[in-house]
Design a protein around this motif. Structure first.
Motif, PDB file in Angstrom:
ATOM      1  N   LEU A   1       0.714  -1.320  -0.071  1.00  0.00           N
ATOM      2  CA  LEU A   1       0.023  -0.010  -0.142  1.00  0.00           C
ATOM      3  C   LEU A   1       0.737   1.201  -0.076  1.00  0.00           C
ATOM      4  O   LEU A   1       0.592   2.327  -0.612  1.00  0.00           O
TER       5      LEU A   1
ATOM      6  N   SER B   1      -6.652  -2.857   1.677  1.00  0.00           N
ATOM      7  CA  SER B   1      -7.122  -1.606   0.847  1.00  0.00           C
ATOM      8  C   SER B   1      -7.001  -0.321   1.463  1.00  0.00           C
ATOM      9  O   SER B   1      -7.248  -0.433   2.680  1.00  0.00           O
TER      10      SER B   1
ATOM     11  N   ILE C   1     -13.443  -1.791   1.829  1.00  0.00           N
ATOM     12  CA  ILE C   1     -14.198  -2.776   0.916  1.00  0.00           C
ATOM     13  C   ILE C   1     -14.757  -3.863   1.701  1.00  0.00           C
ATOM     14  O   ILE C   1     -14.062  -4.428   2.484  1.00  0.00           O
TER      15      ILE C   1
ATOM     16  N   TRP D   1     -18.346  -0.468  -0.924  1.00  0.00           N
ATOM     17  CA  TRP D   1     -16.971  -0.159  -1.252  1.00  0.00           C
ATOM     18  C   TRP D   1     -17.207   1.544  -0.799  1.00  0.00           C
ATOM     19  O   TRP D   1     -18.254   2.304  -0.752  1.00  0.00           O
TER      20      TRP D   1
ATOM     21  N   TYR E   1     -13.715   4.952  -4.432  1.00  0.00           N
ATOM     22  CA  TYR E   1     -13.445   4.068  -5.751  1.00  0.00           C
ATOM     23  C   TYR E   1     -14.503   4.218  -6.744  1.00  0.00           C
ATOM     24  O   TYR E   1     -15.574   4.691  -6.496  1.00  0.00           O
TER      25      TYR E   1
ATOM     26  N   TYR F   1      -4.927   6.769  -4.836  1.00  0.00           N
ATOM     27  CA  TYR F   1      -4.495   6.742  -3.637  1.00  0.00           C
ATOM     28  C   TYR F   1      -2.955   7.434  -3.457  1.00  0.00           C
ATOM     29  O   TYR F   1      -2.179   6.773  -4.156  1.00  0.00           O
TER      30      TYR F   1
ATOM     31  N   TYR G   1      -4.877   2.139  -7.044  1.00  0.00           N
ATOM     32  CA  TYR G   1      -5.307   1.012  -6.309  1.00  0.00           C
ATOM     33  C   TYR G   1      -6.441   0.306  -7.116  1.00  0.00           C
ATOM     34  O   TYR G   1      -7.707   1.090  -7.342  1.00  0.00           O
TER      35      TYR G   1
ATOM     36  N   TYR H   1      -8.745  -3.043  -7.267  1.00  0.00           N
ATOM     37  CA  TYR H   1      -9.374  -4.456  -6.733  1.00  0.00           C
ATOM     38  C   TYR H   1     -10.329  -4.597  -7.782  1.00  0.00           C
ATOM     39  O   TYR H   1     -11.520  -4.119  -8.235  1.00  0.00           O
TER      40      TYR H   1
END
Length: 831
Positions: A689, A714, A718, A768, A772, A795, A800, A802
């Motif tokens: 991260l 994260s 999330i 989330w 996002y 970020y 980032y 997912y």
């Protein structure tokens, strides 16, 4: 071909349990022998039925097989091809091979017998209706009826309910098929082609082994429900059924189902489906003595008394003293008149005779494989370790003329050896698992020989039959030929002996991606099994493609020798995806098989011989960045796929995750289920991260919410879920059409989501944080939109991502749009 025996657990599977190999002989202890003797007077069968490997209740199987001493079978309708793999990169057919062997390993521990149908695990299904349509219901129903007629269960136990409470559509379909087959198996008009070798059979009842995860409040006081405590402690074996079950369950390693043993009471509940209802016990009204056969009273009493006499007179310190009584009971079985039970009890007695005599037999080849035309020498060892009046009279290689008369008495604990040589014939070669020989459909394997339907695996390629004489009776023991060697770390190791083609061709990559009109070197490795093999490698391609050269001369000197050849393949703008196939020609003989060895410690080594081919895919593909870091998870082929399109990919371990080292990478992607399998990911994730915050692009592939090793994965919250889209052609909707991941460096369209395989994705986040961007939306028919498959957030200075999209399935299959989408993700920050 002789039919593969499924009666691996006729006595007690502990006898056959071995460390990492089903081939290594095992001498039962006196306690195990006595357990088998107790079983002689038990004539009961129970069939457990579900959809997949790992669906079975190993507690129940261990209890029924080891405590009740019933013949206990598990019918898994599929081989689990559509699941995920936590121990390696194998998917689809090769995962099915692994999970087949894991089931057999589990049965060697818990005492069960294993069956399969022709149903193919095509992936997660949300409805039984879809499942039955894709499976071709009649074929799988026919197989279920066949297994019932062959095994003749007194009770059938379904793992799942017929009302959908078990979730997965395969689960519900398995119970529906079980219920229908319960009735049809007794009907002479149903599948009459099975009759003759088999007879109609009516089980007494069929029930559902209700799980508390869909019925948490079930109790024995509910109407139509009976309970059974399966937690018995077996004093002979020194273990509880719960402990046996845990060791059995732990064999499902590719699913990550390691289990901890339990002791004490373990209640299981069974709901009535059809047949005669149980009142007090699941096995109410079932006669498990010799009287069930309708024999004359005197004959039934003789058999019962004979089994009881063997048990009461058994000497734990001198098991060989039971040989005469066992041989006498063997004589009684000759006149049983009931072929089904005579066959099964005869096998039980034969195994007991072998065990009481301590009769050890092995047949070891000088190598683990051979091609037709070779002469193979097999070293045969025989030892009667406990003694007894035993004469070794002969041996033969089954299916050949190779035989030898021996006529030697076996002195107690004295090893006798023979070497038997024989020519290998083409009829011995099976070319891998029988259910994969022919091309089936999406839902069912093609198996042309009805005698193979239901069986778990191939017969051994070569077996030796050894004949012994004891008190005027002949005893024949069949032993598969194996290969044995000593490993400096593991010690004695075994693997099956196989007969295979004289040469194999392996493409070094399962697919090749051509990013625009271009040429690429495609490497192949040719491996000779036959010493001195000579021939020619040939390839060809369709219009729109060209290759040079198209043929290569081959010449080998020694067995196992390899040659690598490289062909240049060129794609034009007119190129369409195709499978580049390779073949080796010698005269009129053509060999087109590749070699895949599946080697894990908990199962015997498996040989898969698929057609030698590699997928050639033309795709307009641009990329940004060059160096990618990959943090391995449960096993996927993402690094190979990315190298295929020109990236430099480095595998990263925990020690590599320093700030200075990570700064060298344009993007980092994690393997599937990293958060589930890496015990130290809680220490590593902050470093990843931090890399992202400092300006890097971090892409996390899917994980399950169960057994997360860390909750901090994260930068913003999330919530993972079990949401998935199983329809590979589900409509895709662009929630943010202008988002960079849909436009840079490749502009994606709806066409990029055509031709996907098995599914869109799995275990999507359901909630989330607002930071996002949800980029894509899709859903299976009749369901609400699933918007969490691809989440992207800025970020710090980086990005980032997912995603639950099934890149691990799509990239090996050569799906162009999946490549374009993943490259766009890895290119974030480099627009």
């Amino acid at each position: 071909m002789r039919k593969t025996t499924t009666w691996m657990g006729l006595l007690l599977t502990v006898w056959l349990a071995t460390a990492a190999s089903a081939q290594r002989p095992h001498q039962p202890s006196s306690a195990e022998i006595y357990q088998g003797i107790k079983k002689l007077n038990v004539l009961g069968n129970v069939l457990y039925l579900a959809a997949h490997p790992d669906d079975e209740n190993t507690r129940f199987i261990a209890y029924a097989a080891n405590e009740l001493l019933y013949n206990t079978a598990y019918l898994s309708l599929t081989r689990g091809d559509g699941g995920q793999n936590l121990i390696g990169p194998e998917l689809r057919e090769e995962l099915g091979i692994i999970r087949t062997q894991e089931l057999l390993a589990a049965r060697r521990i818990d005492g069960g017998i294993q069956y399969f149908s022709r149903a193919n695990d095509f992936g997660y299904s949300k409805t039984a209706e879809e499942t039955l349509e894709i499976w071709d219901k009649d074929k799988v129903l026919s197989d279920t009826v066949r297994v019932i007629r062959e095994f003749r269960p007194d009770v059938i136990v379904c793992r799942f309910p017929i009302d959908g409470g078990g979730g997965h559509g395969h689960h519900t379909a398995s119970a529906m098929l079980g219920l229908e087959a319960f009735h049809l198996a007794a009907d002479e008009a149903a599948y009459p082609e099975q009759l003759g070798p088999l007879q109609p059979w009516q089980a007494k009842r069929i029930v559902v082994n209700t799980g508390r995860w869909w019925n948490p409040d079930i109790s024995a006081d509910d109407p139509g429900v009976v309970a059974l405590d399966v937690g018995a402690y077996n004093k002979l074996l020194g273990t509880s059924c719960g402990e046996i079950a845990a060791r059995s369950r732990t064999m499902h390693k590719s699913q990550g189902f390691g289990a901890t043993g339990t002791r004490g009471e373990q209640m299981e509940y069974f709901e009535h489906l059809a047949g005669e209802p149980a009142q007090e016990s699941l096995f109410d009204g079932i006669d498990t003595g010799w009287t069930r056969l309708g024999l004359p009273e005197e004959q039934a009493e003789w058999l019962q008394a004979s089994g009881r006499e063997v048990m009461e007179s058994f000497d734990f310190e001198a098991p060989e003293q039971s040989l005469s009584r066992l041989l006498a009971m063997r004589n009684l079985l000759r006149n049983l008149g009931n072929e089904f039970w005579m066959d099964r009890k005869w096998k039980e007695v034969d195994r007991l005779i072998q065990a009481c005599a301590g009769l050890y037999v092995e047949a070891i080849a000088e190598d683990y494989w051979a091609a037709p035309g070779e002469t193979v020498s097999v070293q045969i060892e025989v030892v009667a370790r406990s003694g007894g009046e035993i004469q070794w009279s002969g041996l033969e290689v089954l299916g050949t003329k190779a035989a030898e008369q021996v006529q030697e008495r076996l002195p107690a604990n004295q090893r006798l050896e023979r070497v038997l040589s024989f020519p290998v014939s083409a009829t011995m070669a099976q070319e891998g698992p029988y259910w994969l020989k022919e091309t089936g459909t999406l839902g069912t394997y093609r198996v042309d020989d009805p005698e193979l339907i239901g069986t778990p695996e191939n017969e051994p390629d070569v077996s030796i039959a050894l004949t012994f004489q004891m008190e005027g009776q002949n005893l024949t023991i069949e032993v598969p030929v194996a290969y044995k060697w000593n490993d400096p770390v593991h010690g004695e190791r075994w693997r099956p002996f196989v007969v295979c083609p004289p040469v194999f061709v392996n493409f070094q990559e399962p697919s090749q991606i051509f990013a625009g009109p271009s040429s690429k070197p495609v490497a192949l490795t040719v491996k000779a099994v036959e010493p001195g093999f000579q021939g020619r490698l040939e390839l060809d391609c369709p219009e729109g493609w060209s290759l040079h050269p198209s043929s290569f001369p081959l010449s080998f000197t020694s067995k196992g020798e390899e040659q690598t050849v490289v062909v240049t393949v060129t794609a034009t703008e007119a190129a369409q995806p195709f499978d580049l196939r390779a073949r080796v020609v010698r005269g009129e003989e053509v060999y087109d098989r590749s070699l895949r060895e599946i080697d894990y410690d908990h199962i015997p080594t498996q040989i898969h011989m698929p057609v030698a081919q590699s997928r050639m895919v033309f795709v307009e593909l641009a990329r940004k960045g060059q160096r990618i870091g990959y943090v391995p998870g449960a096993g996927d082929t993402i690094p190979e796929a990315l190298r295929n399109v020109g990236y430099t990919v480095d595998g990263l371990q925990e020690a590599d995750l320093t700030t200075e080292n990570l700064a060298r990478y344009d993007a980092i992607i994690t393997g599937i289920r990293l958060l589930n399998v890496d015990e130290r990911i809680g220490f590593s994730m902050p470093k990843l991260l931090e890399y992202c915050e400092n300006g890097g692009t971090l892409v996390l592939q899917y994980n399950t919410r169960h057994a997360l090793k860390t909750d901090t994965f994260s930068p913003f919250p999330i919530t993972l879920s079990r949401d998935r889209v199983t329809e590979e052609d589900a409509e895709v909707r662009f929630l943010q059409p202008d988002h960079p991941v849909l436009n840079t460096p490749n502009q994606l369209t709806q066409a990029d989501f055509d031709g996907w395989v098995q599914e869109r994705g799995l275990y999507f986040p359901s909630e989330w944080a607002p930071e996002y961007d949800a980029v894509l939306s899709w859903n299976d028919q009749g369901e609400s939109p699933k918007d969490g498959s691809l989440l992207v957030a800025k970020y710090g200075k980086g990005h980032y991502v997912y995603t639950g999209i099934s890149f691990f399935r799509e990239l090996p299959a050569g799906v162009p749009g999946a490549y374009r989408l993943l490259v766009n993700l890895l290119s974030l920050g480099h627009e």
